[in-house]
Motif scaffolding. Sequence first.
Motif, PDB file in Angstrom:
ATOM      1  N   PRO A  36       0.792  -1.232   0.000  1.00 52.38           N
ATOM      2  CA  PRO A  36       0.000   0.000   0.000  1.00 52.38           C
ATOM      3  C   PRO A  36       0.824   1.281   0.000  1.00 52.38           C
ATOM      4  O   PRO A  36       0.321   2.339   0.374  1.00 52.38           O
ATOM      5  CB  PRO A  36      -0.794  -0.127   1.299  1.00 52.38           C
ATOM      6  CG  PRO A  36       0.130  -0.870   2.210  1.00 52.38           C
ATOM      7  CD  PRO A  36       0.859  -1.848   1.326  1.00 52.38           C
ATOM      8  N   VAL A  37       2.083   1.208  -0.409  1.00 52.56           N
ATOM      9  CA  VAL A  37       2.951   2.388  -0.398  1.00 52.56           C
ATOM     10  C   VAL A  37       3.614   2.548  -1.755  1.00 52.56           C
ATOM     11  O   VAL A  37       3.674   1.614  -2.546  1.00 52.56           O
ATOM     12  CB  VAL A  37       4.040   2.288   0.698  1.00 52.56           C
ATOM     13  CG1 VAL A  37       3.417   2.237   2.081  1.00 52.56           C
ATOM     14  CG2 VAL A  37       4.946   1.088   0.478  1.00 52.56           C
ATOM     15  N   ASN A  38       4.138   3.751  -2.000  1.00 53.94           N
ATOM     16  CA  ASN A  38       4.925   3.985  -3.209  1.00 53.94           C
ATOM     17  C   ASN A  38       6.383   4.203  -2.799  1.00 53.94           C
ATOM     18  O   ASN A  38       6.704   4.237  -1.611  1.00 53.94           O
ATOM     19  CB  ASN A  38       4.363   5.157  -4.026  1.00 53.94           C
ATOM     20  CG  ASN A  38       4.389   6.461  -3.262  1.00 53.94           C
ATOM     21  OD1 ASN A  38       5.341   6.784  -2.552  1.00 53.94           O
ATOM     22  ND2 ASN A  38       3.332   7.253  -3.417  1.00 53.94           N
ATOM     23  N   ILE A  39       7.249   4.361  -3.761  1.00 53.14           N
ATOM     24  CA  ILE A  39       8.679   4.460  -3.465  1.00 53.14           C
ATOM     25  C   ILE A  39       9.003   5.724  -2.669  1.00 53.14           C
ATOM     26  O   ILE A  39       9.877   5.698  -1.799  1.00 53.14           O
ATOM     27  CB  ILE A  39       9.543   4.349  -4.748  1.00 53.14           C
ATOM     28  CG1 ILE A  39      11.039   4.225  -4.412  1.00 53.14           C
ATOM     29  CG2 ILE A  39       9.298   5.513  -5.666  1.00 53.14           C
ATOM     30  CD1 ILE A  39      11.418   2.982  -3.649  1.00 53.14           C
ATOM     31  N   THR A  40       8.310   6.813  -2.905  1.00 54.73           N
ATOM     32  CA  THR A  40       8.576   8.032  -2.142  1.00 54.73           C
ATOM     33  C   THR A  40       8.230   7.817  -0.672  1.00 54.73           C
ATOM     34  O   THR A  40       8.960   8.254   0.221  1.00 54.73           O
ATOM     35  CB  THR A  40       7.799   9.220  -2.729  1.00 54.73           C
ATOM     36  OG1 THR A  40       8.102   9.319  -4.134  1.00 54.73           O
ATOM     37  CG2 THR A  40       8.181  10.522  -2.044  1.00 54.73           C
ATOM     38  N   LEU A  77       0.563   7.011   5.719  1.00 50.08           N
ATOM     39  CA  LEU A  77       1.363   6.018   6.441  1.00 50.08           C
ATOM     40  C   LEU A  77       0.873   5.837   7.880  1.00 50.08           C
ATOM     41  O   LEU A  77       0.921   4.730   8.427  1.00 50.08           O
ATOM     42  CB  LEU A  77       2.844   6.401   6.411  1.00 50.08           C
ATOM     43  CG  LEU A  77       3.488   6.371   5.021  1.00 50.08           C
ATOM     44  CD1 LEU A  77       4.907   6.934   5.076  1.00 50.08           C
ATOM     45  CD2 LEU A  77       3.474   4.974   4.435  1.00 50.08           C
ATOM     46  N   THR A  78       0.384   6.918   8.479  1.00 43.00           N
ATOM     47  CA  THR A  78      -0.177   6.832   9.835  1.00 43.00           C
ATOM     48  C   THR A  78      -1.467   6.016   9.811  1.00 43.00           C
ATOM     49  O   THR A  78      -1.686   5.142  10.666  1.00 43.00           O
ATOM     50  CB  THR A  78      -0.429   8.241  10.406  1.00 43.00           C
ATOM     51  OG1 THR A  78       0.810   8.957  10.431  1.00 43.00           O
ATOM     52  CG2 THR A  78      -0.980   8.176  11.818  1.00 43.00           C
ATOM     53  N   ALA A  79      -2.336   6.270   8.837  1.00 41.70           N
ATOM     54  CA  ALA A  79      -3.597   5.533   8.720  1.00 41.70           C
ATOM     55  C   ALA A  79      -3.350   4.040   8.505  1.00 41.70           C
ATOM     56  O   ALA A  79      -4.133   3.201   8.971  1.00 41.70           O
ATOM     57  CB  ALA A  79      -4.438   6.101   7.574  1.00 41.70           C
ATOM     58  N   LEU A  80      -2.261   3.706   7.816  1.00 39.58           N
ATOM     59  CA  LEU A  80      -1.915   2.298   7.584  1.00 39.58           C
ATOM     60  C   LEU A  80      -1.234   1.667   8.803  1.00 39.58           C
ATOM     61  O   LEU A  80      -0.981   0.457   8.810  1.00 39.58           O
ATOM     62  CB  LEU A  80      -0.975   2.178   6.369  1.00 39.58           C
ATOM     63  CG  LEU A  80      -1.576   2.518   5.014  1.00 39.58           C
ATOM     64  CD1 LEU A  80      -0.488   2.567   3.942  1.00 39.58           C
ATOM     65  CD2 LEU A  80      -2.666   1.511   4.648  1.00 39.58           C
ATOM     66  N   GLY A  81      -0.901   2.484   9.792  1.00 38.03           N
ATOM     67  CA  GLY A  81      -0.225   1.976  10.985  1.00 38.03           C
ATOM     68  C   GLY A  81       1.253   1.698  10.769  1.00 38.03           C
ATOM     69  O   GLY A  81       1.857   0.915  11.500  1.00 38.03           O
ATOM     70  N   LEU A  82       1.848   2.355   9.759  1.00 34.65           N
ATOM     71  CA  LEU A  82       3.255   2.111   9.434  1.00 34.65           C
ATOM     72  C   LEU A  82       4.195   3.096  10.121  1.00 34.65           C
ATOM     73  O   LEU A  82       5.372   2.778  10.329  1.00 34.65           O
ATOM     74  CB  LEU A  82       3.446   2.154   7.922  1.00 34.65           C
ATOM     75  CG  LEU A  82       2.604   1.136   7.140  1.00 34.65           C
ATOM     76  CD1 LEU A  82       2.767   1.352   5.641  1.00 34.65           C
ATOM     77  CD2 LEU A  82       2.958  -0.293   7.544  1.00 34.65           C
ATOM     78  N   ILE A  83       3.692   4.281  10.421  1.00 35.99           N
ATOM     79  CA  ILE A  83       4.478   5.257  11.174  1.00 35.99           C
ATOM     80  C   ILE A  83       3.606   5.824  12.288  1.00 35.99           C
ATOM     81  O   ILE A  83       2.380   5.700  12.261  1.00 35.99           O
ATOM     82  CB  ILE A  83       5.046   6.403  10.295  1.00 35.99           C
ATOM     83  CG1 ILE A  83       3.923   7.287   9.750  1.00 35.99           C
ATOM     84  CG2 ILE A  83       5.924   5.858   9.187  1.00 35.99           C
ATOM     85  CD1 ILE A  83       4.441   8.561   9.063  1.00 35.99           C
TER      86      ILE A  83
END
Length: 161
Positions: A36-40, A77-83
């Motif tokens: 669910p992320v891109n390279i940036t 990224l916060t909504a995905l729980g990654l940061i």
Amino acid sequence: MAETKKDYLTLSTYNAILHRQLQRDMNQLLIKDKLPVNITEMYLMVLILESQPISQRRASTTLAVDEGLMTRMVKHLTALGLIHKQAAERDKRVKELTLTADGKELLDYGLSQFNEWWESFEADLGDIDINHLGRELYDISKVVLSDRHQTPLRNDRVDAE
């Protein structure tokens, strides 16, 4: 003996070409793997991992993305729980970013794909010392960031391979 003219244009052009090829291919791999992320966003996660905590503003400056894009990436990224984003102890206006355990796990997988991309043509690179080249580009980045943006890189980690 005359000094050889420094070819900044060639360095900049081929650095940009390499970056854009990597960015395109990595985004395609991330989509294919349904990440669910891109390279940036992955670059942001790497920066957070290596500098955590890092302020959202410093991350924006270091990655050279405008604050609007940074805000959108942080929200995603916060909504995905990654940061994780929280106010700094010393100044509540400063928002500090850290990587979660899920973020580290996703980043580990993404970086394995990143390494596979490089390894796919490593044999064709001949005698190029990637680690040496990486250290030199890091040194250039430190100067550019500190001189142009007064933003020192806090990552002094360089693999000694």
